[in-house]
Scaffold this motif. Sequence first.
Motif, PDB file in Angstrom:
ATOM      1  N   THR A   1       0.835  -1.208   0.000  1.00  0.00           N
ATOM      2  CA  THR A   1       0.000   0.000   0.000  1.00  0.00           C
ATOM      3  C   THR A   1       0.866   1.254   0.000  1.00  0.00           C
ATOM      4  OG1 THR A   1      -1.846  -1.109   1.068  1.00  0.00           O
ATOM      5  CG2 THR A   1      -1.773   1.273   1.297  1.00  0.00           C
ATOM      6  N   VAL A   2       1.943   1.242   0.774  1.00  0.00           N
ATOM      7  CA  VAL A   2       2.819   2.426   0.820  1.00  0.00           C
ATOM      8  C   VAL A   2       3.405   2.708  -0.567  1.00  0.00           C
ATOM      9  CG1 VAL A   2       4.993   3.311   1.759  1.00  0.00           C
ATOM     10  CG2 VAL A   2       3.328   2.245   3.291  1.00  0.00           C
ATOM     11  N   THR A   3       3.817   1.659  -1.283  1.00  0.00           N
ATOM     12  CA  THR A   3       4.322   1.840  -2.647  1.00  0.00           C
ATOM     13  C   THR A   3       3.242   2.456  -3.538  1.00  0.00           C
ATOM     14  OG1 THR A   3       5.788  -0.061  -2.374  1.00  0.00           O
ATOM     15  CG2 THR A   3       5.326   0.620  -4.640  1.00  0.00           C
ATOM     16  N   SER A   4       2.014   1.945  -3.415  1.00  0.00           N
ATOM     17  CA  SER A   4       0.907   2.462  -4.228  1.00  0.00           C
ATOM     18  C   SER A   4       0.626   3.926  -3.900  1.00  0.00           C
ATOM     19  CB  SER A   4      -0.374   1.659  -3.965  1.00  0.00           C
ATOM     20  OG  SER A   4      -0.139   0.293  -4.132  1.00  0.00           O
ATOM     21  N   LEU A   5       0.597   4.241  -2.609  1.00  0.00           N
ATOM     22  CA  LEU A   5       0.311   5.622  -2.208  1.00  0.00           C
ATOM     23  C   LEU A   5       1.403   6.568  -2.695  1.00  0.00           C
ATOM     24  CD1 LEU A   5      -1.031   5.059   1.431  1.00  0.00           C
ATOM     25  CD2 LEU A   5      -2.366   5.603  -0.615  1.00  0.00           C
ATOM     26  N   ALA A   6       2.642   6.075  -2.729  1.00  0.00           N
ATOM     27  CA  ALA A   6       3.743   6.915  -3.219  1.00  0.00           C
ATOM     28  C   ALA A   6       3.501   7.290  -4.677  1.00  0.00           C
ATOM     29  CB  ALA A   6       5.071   6.180  -3.058  1.00  0.00           C
ATOM     30  N   ILE A   7       3.024   6.317  -5.470  1.00  0.00           N
ATOM     31  CA  ILE A   7       2.766   6.585  -6.892  1.00  0.00           C
ATOM     32  C   ILE A   7       1.631   7.600  -7.046  1.00  0.00           C
ATOM     33  CG2 ILE A   7       2.031   5.533  -9.088  1.00  0.00           C
ATOM     34  CD1 ILE A   7       3.299   2.884  -7.975  1.00  0.00           C
ATOM     35  N   MET A   8       0.675   7.547  -6.122  1.00  0.00           N
ATOM     36  CA  MET A   8      -0.467   8.479  -6.151  1.00  0.00           C
ATOM     37  C   MET A   8      -0.130   9.837  -5.546  1.00  0.00           C
ATOM     38  SD  MET A   8      -2.993   6.873  -7.575  1.00  0.00           S
ATOM     39  CE  MET A   8      -4.364   7.965  -7.204  1.00  0.00           C
ATOM     40  N   GLY A   9       1.073   9.975  -4.986  1.00  0.00           N
ATOM     41  CA  GLY A   9       1.431  11.238  -4.329  1.00  0.00           C
ATOM     42  C   GLY A   9       0.719  11.419  -3.006  1.00  0.00           C
ATOM     43  N   LEU A  10       0.425  10.288  -2.331  1.00  0.00           N
ATOM     44  CA  LEU A  10      -0.395  10.379  -1.118  1.00  0.00           C
ATOM     45  C   LEU A  10       0.316   9.930   0.157  1.00  0.00           C
ATOM     46  CD1 LEU A  10      -3.831   9.099  -2.552  1.00  0.00           C
ATOM     47  CD2 LEU A  10      -3.239  11.449  -1.906  1.00  0.00           C
ATOM     48  N   VAL A  11       1.615   9.658   0.115  1.00  0.00           N
ATOM     49  CA  VAL A  11       2.252   9.224   1.383  1.00  0.00           C
ATOM     50  C   VAL A  11       2.289  10.361   2.401  1.00  0.00           C
ATOM     51  CG1 VAL A  11       3.680   7.242   0.704  1.00  0.00           C
ATOM     52  CG2 VAL A  11       4.573   9.536   0.404  1.00  0.00           C
ATOM     53  N   GLY A  12       2.325  11.580   1.895  1.00  0.00           N
ATOM     54  CA  GLY A  12       2.366  12.729   2.797  1.00  0.00           C
ATOM     55  C   GLY A  12       1.113  12.866   3.652  1.00  0.00           C
ATOM     56  N   VAL A  13      -0.011  12.351   3.142  1.00  0.00           N
ATOM     57  CA  VAL A  13      -1.272  12.443   3.876  1.00  0.00           C
ATOM     58  C   VAL A  13      -1.144  11.781   5.251  1.00  0.00           C
ATOM     59  CG1 VAL A  13      -3.700  11.716   3.859  1.00  0.00           C
ATOM     60  CG2 VAL A  13      -2.625  12.554   1.755  1.00  0.00           C
TER      61      VAL A  13
ATOM     62  N   ASP B   1       4.497   8.682 -17.741  1.00  0.00           N
ATOM     63  CA  ASP B   1       4.494   9.221 -19.089  1.00  0.00           C
ATOM     64  C   ASP B   1       5.687  10.166 -19.297  1.00  0.00           C
ATOM     65  OD1 ASP B   1       3.471   9.272 -21.600  1.00  0.00           O
ATOM     66  OD2 ASP B   1       1.950  10.781 -21.194  1.00  0.00           O
ATOM     67  N   GLY B   2       6.822   9.793 -18.733  1.00  0.00           N
ATOM     68  CA  GLY B   2       8.054  10.558 -18.924  1.00  0.00           C
ATOM     69  C   GLY B   2       8.214  11.741 -17.982  1.00  0.00           C
ATOM     70  N   ARG B   3       7.240  11.960 -17.114  1.00  0.00           N
ATOM     71  CA  ARG B   3       7.303  13.131 -16.250  1.00  0.00           C
ATOM     72  C   ARG B   3       7.645  12.717 -14.817  1.00  0.00           C
ATOM     73  NH1 ARG B   3       1.925  16.608 -15.139  1.00  0.00           N
ATOM     74  NH2 ARG B   3       2.866  18.398 -14.104  1.00  0.00           N
ATOM     75  N   GLU B   4       8.640  13.374 -14.241  1.00  0.00           N
ATOM     76  CA  GLU B   4       9.038  13.037 -12.872  1.00  0.00           C
ATOM     77  C   GLU B   4       7.978  13.522 -11.879  1.00  0.00           C
ATOM     78  OE1 GLU B   4      11.710  11.293 -11.545  1.00  0.00           O
ATOM     79  OE2 GLU B   4      10.610  11.628  -9.700  1.00  0.00           O
ATOM     80  N   LEU B   5       7.527  12.609 -11.025  1.00  0.00           N
ATOM     81  CA  LEU B   5       6.441  12.971 -10.116  1.00  0.00           C
ATOM     82  C   LEU B   5       6.908  13.345  -8.708  1.00  0.00           C
ATOM     83  CD1 LEU B   5       3.674  10.275 -10.849  1.00  0.00           C
ATOM     84  CD2 LEU B   5       4.085  12.446 -12.003  1.00  0.00           C
ATOM     85  N   THR B   6       8.060  12.793  -8.295  1.00  0.00           N
ATOM     86  CA  THR B   6       8.391  12.906  -6.861  1.00  0.00           C
ATOM     87  C   THR B   6       8.549  14.354  -6.398  1.00  0.00           C
ATOM     88  OG1 THR B   6      10.697  12.511  -7.425  1.00  0.00           O
ATOM     89  CG2 THR B   6       9.453  10.631  -6.608  1.00  0.00           C
ATOM     90  N   ALA B   7       8.938  15.238  -7.312  1.00  0.00           N
ATOM     91  CA  ALA B   7       9.158  16.624  -6.888  1.00  0.00           C
ATOM     92  C   ALA B   7       7.957  17.533  -7.164  1.00  0.00           C
ATOM     93  CB  ALA B   7      10.402  17.177  -7.586  1.00  0.00           C
ATOM     94  N   LEU B   8       6.852  16.938  -7.629  1.00  0.00           N
ATOM     95  CA  LEU B   8       5.706  17.771  -7.997  1.00  0.00           C
ATOM     96  C   LEU B   8       5.073  18.445  -6.785  1.00  0.00           C
ATOM     97  CD1 LEU B   8       3.469  15.808 -10.545  1.00  0.00           C
ATOM     98  CD2 LEU B   8       5.111  17.622 -11.000  1.00  0.00           C
TER      99      LEU B   8
ATOM    100  N   GLU C   1       1.850  19.676  -4.635  1.00  0.00           N
ATOM    101  CA  GLU C   1       0.556  19.014  -4.421  1.00  0.00           C
ATOM    102  C   GLU C   1      -0.494  19.412  -5.471  1.00  0.00           C
ATOM    103  OE1 GLU C   1      -0.643  16.545  -2.932  1.00  0.00           O
ATOM    104  OE2 GLU C   1      -2.773  16.973  -3.167  1.00  0.00           O
ATOM    105  N   ARG C   2      -0.486  20.675  -5.864  1.00  0.00           N
ATOM    106  CA  ARG C   2      -1.435  21.177  -6.865  1.00  0.00           C
ATOM    107  C   ARG C   2      -1.365  20.354  -8.167  1.00  0.00           C
ATOM    108  NH1 ARG C   2       1.258  25.462  -7.071  1.00  0.00           N
ATOM    109  NH2 ARG C   2       2.006  25.406  -9.211  1.00  0.00           N
ATOM    110  N   GLU C   3      -0.129  20.009  -8.566  1.00  0.00           N
ATOM    111  CA  GLU C   3       0.063  19.245  -9.804  1.00  0.00           C
ATOM    112  C   GLU C   3      -0.383  17.791  -9.628  1.00  0.00           C
ATOM    113  OE1 GLU C   3       1.284  20.288 -12.856  1.00  0.00           O
ATOM    114  OE2 GLU C   3       0.983  22.282 -12.014  1.00  0.00           O
ATOM    115  N   TRP C   4      -0.087  17.229  -8.462  1.00  0.00           N
ATOM    116  CA  TRP C   4      -0.555  15.867  -8.167  1.00  0.00           C
ATOM    117  C   TRP C   4      -2.059  15.805  -8.295  1.00  0.00           C
ATOM    118  CZ3 TRP C   4       2.002  11.506  -7.845  1.00  0.00           C
ATOM    119  CH2 TRP C   4       3.314  11.476  -7.369  1.00  0.00           C
ATOM    120  N   GLN C   5      -2.741  16.832  -7.750  1.00  0.00           N
ATOM    121  CA  GLN C   5      -4.202  16.839  -7.779  1.00  0.00           C
ATOM    122  C   GLN C   5      -4.731  16.785  -9.202  1.00  0.00           C
ATOM    123  OE1 GLN C   5      -5.592  20.174  -5.524  1.00  0.00           O
ATOM    124  NE2 GLN C   5      -4.963  19.262  -3.577  1.00  0.00           N
TER     125      GLN C   5
END
Length: 336
Positions: A51-63, A76-83, A85-89
């Motif tokens: 679940t933690v791995t899945s939440l990381a992909i969704m940008g939700l571990v911070g919750v 799709d070629g775009r780095e997510l880890t530094a996004l 929150e607005r972009e994750w949404q």
Amino acid sequence: MENRPLLEVRDLAVSFPAAGGEWLPVVEDVSFTLGQGESAALVGESGSGKTVTSLAIMGLVGVSSGRITAGSITFDGRELTALPEREWQRLRGPSLGMIFQQPIRSLNPAFTVGEQIAESVRRHLGLDRRRARARAIEMLDLVQIPRAAQRVDDYPHQFSGGMCQRVMIAMVMACNPRLLIADEPTTALDVTVQKRILDLLRELQEQTGVSLLFVSHDLAVVAELCQRVMVMYAGQIVESASAADVFFRPTHPYTSGLLAAIPKPGLLTDRRLTAIPGSIPAPGHWPVGCRFHDRCPYREPGVCDVDRPGLVPAGSTAETRCLRTKEIELRGVTVP
Ligand SMILES: Nc1ncnc2c1ncn2[C@@H]1O[C@H](COP(=O)(O)OP(=O)(O)OP(=O)(O)O)[C@@H](O)[C@H]1O
Ligand SMILES: [Mg+2]
């Protein structure tokens, strides 16, 4: 770029705050890719980090106050880890969809199922009220709720557990996500309902071409549904291979142990399952060397309790995190 995978996770690590202001790693070195339209499973015992791995992909571990401490996730070629929150949404909904582990609790009892699906598509796709309602009915129909045009006005308590799960799937799929993460979507359901939900997911995947990351503790279920299987243990992927290889030619003793624990039809009920002795170590208590060594019947003292295995190729489709994989012979499932 034509052959770029839709999702690429590289050396992902996630930590949570622990007592004394320390950060405790719960997921480490997780790497995998998922192609467009591909289905892969994350399997492992409770607490392995699925679940933690899945939440990381969704940008939700911070919750839940967690943090990605290393690695990268590209979608799709775009780095997510530094996004921010607005972009994750913006990605959650139309790009990344997730069915959560306790879906029934994610439905709001105060609103009709139609209102909840409509609200999701209005927010994410900007549809007006009338089109959002039409989309809700269309989706309920797609997930095979009978008389969708009437049932759209029912409340969650008027639905069975299996139907609520269909509604959850409808709500997520209504936004046309490119990646669907389904976290134990059938665990709370009885066996026949479970099978129907799995069939539905398979059909939806064929119809829509969505990429599927299916999370389960049940190897038998995932081998049927997914093309590729990734087995997690103590925060790491310990084996990754095609479903057929994982099932018939496992390369990691943990996988082989999980396979031995699958109930076999036709076996007398007094035959005990060969479960893996011991239990999965909690974060902060991972042993030195191979994290599975103290439960492993094939461990070699001085090797497995010393060296840290990396994930290395071990067959045509397999990668394994076992130091002794070449020296040992593991049992897969045997067809009678
Ligand atoms: N918010 C949190 N704070 C601290 N530790 C957490 C938090 N969420 C998860 N963990 C820990 O991270 C580890 C992995 O948890 P995770 O929920 O990913 O396991 P899982 O593989 O999904 O298990 P299950 O099959 O029970 O769902 C567990 O040891 C868990 O206790
Ligand atoms: Mg979980």
